[in-house]
Structure formats: C-alpha cells, structure tokens
Design a protein around this motif. Structure first.
Motif, short mmCIF file in Angstrom:
data_model
loop_
_atom_site.label_atom_id
_atom_site.label_comp_id
_atom_site.label_asym_id
_atom_site.label_seq_id
_atom_site.Cartn_x
_atom_site.Cartn_y
_atom_site.Cartn_z
N ARG A 17 0.83 -1.25 0.13
CA ARG A 17 -0.28 0.40 0.25
C ARG A 17 1.04 1.01 0.07
NH1 ARG A 17 -3.05 -0.65 5.68
NH2 ARG A 17 -1.44 -2.21 5.76
N ILE A 18 0.32 2.56 -0.63
CA ILE A 18 1.03 3.69 -0.48
C ILE A 18 1.56 4.18 1.01
CG2 ILE A 18 1.13 5.76 -1.80
CD1 ILE A 18 1.24 3.93 -3.64
N ALA A 19 2.88 4.61 1.32
CA ALA A 19 2.85 4.81 3.12
C ALA A 19 2.38 6.44 2.89
CB ALA A 19 3.83 4.06 2.68
N ARG A 20 3.87 7.17 2.37
CA ARG A 20 3.95 8.30 2.15
C ARG A 20 4.20 8.14 0.77
NH1 ARG A 20 9.10 9.43 4.25
NH2 ARG A 20 9.95 6.90 4.43
N GLY A 68 7.59 8.48 -3.97
CA GLY A 68 6.78 8.21 -2.80
C GLY A 68 7.16 6.90 -2.36
N PHE A 69 6.67 6.12 -1.39
CA PHE A 69 7.27 5.20 -0.90
C PHE A 69 6.09 4.22 -0.52
CE2 PHE A 69 10.64 7.87 0.52
CZ PHE A 69 12.01 7.16 0.60
N ILE A 116 9.40 0.59 0.91
CA ILE A 116 9.83 0.82 -0.74
C ILE A 116 9.54 2.00 -1.15
CG2 ILE A 116 10.57 -0.60 -2.47
CD1 ILE A 116 9.84 -3.06 -1.30
N TYR A 117 10.99 2.58 -2.03
CA TYR A 117 11.01 3.87 -2.99
C TYR A 117 10.41 3.59 -3.98
CZ TYR A 117 13.22 7.37 -5.80
OH TYR A 117 13.03 8.06 -6.85
N GLU A 162 21.46 1.65 -5.19
CA GLU A 162 20.62 2.48 -3.53
C GLU A 162 19.52 1.71 -2.77
OE1 GLU A 162 20.06 2.65 -6.84
OE2 GLU A 162 21.55 4.05 -7.29
N GLY A 163 19.96 0.30 -2.96
CA GLY A 163 18.73 -0.80 -2.28
C GLY A 163 17.42 -0.67 -3.30
N PRO A 164 16.21 -1.96 -2.57
CA PRO A 164 15.34 -1.95 -3.01
C PRO A 164 14.59 -1.16 -3.04
CG PRO A 164 15.27 -2.02 -0.33
CD PRO A 164 16.06 -1.98 -0.97
N GLN A 165 14.29 -1.33 -4.63
CA GLN A 165 13.19 0.24 -5.41
C GLN A 165 11.71 -0.66 -5.64
OE1 GLN A 165 13.85 2.78 -8.90
NE2 GLN A 165 15.38 2.88 -6.95
#
Length: 70
Positions: A1-4, A12-13, A22-23, A52-55
């Motif tokens: 789900r959309i967090a931010r 967003g995250f 996750i970005y 950069e990490g998980p996306q």
C-alpha cells in the motif's frame, strides 16, 4: 500500500506486507498518476534491488507484491 507521497518531488514510498518501506518514482507507475494516489491505496509492484537499495517498479493499483530475485 502507499505509505508516503511526495508528488512535488516525483516519488513516494510503499509499505510491503512485512512492514518494510520501498521507494518508488513517478516513472514506475503503470496505471496510475502520482497526483491522484492516496495514502493507504493498495498497489501491486515488482521489487528490484539496485545499488541504492530496494525499489518498486511497475507499480499499479491492486494487491500483490512480487519480489524479484537479485
């Protein structure tokens, strides 16, 4: 789900079922517009592991998270 959401900055995250954030970038949206998304909206996405990490990629409205092996 959309967090931010940060629509003015094009990203967003998402919150995964296991509670991670996750970005995602505006360009990763498949069937939605960043400006019309709301916090809590259920989405489907493919998780990719970059330097950069998980996306999240191929983000669309729906309920499934598809982890991708690195």
């Amino acid at each position: 789900r959309i967090a931010r959401l940060f629509p003015d900055e094009d990203y967003g995250f998402l919150e995964t079922p296991d509670g991670r954030e996750i970005y995602f970038h505006r360009n990763a949206l498949a069937n939605a517009d960043l400006d019309s998304l709301e916090i809590g909206t259920e989405v489907q996405f493919v998780e990719e592991y970059l330097d950069e990490g998980p996306q999240a990629q191929r983000v669309s409205i729906g309920k499934h998270h598809v982890p991708q092996n690195s």
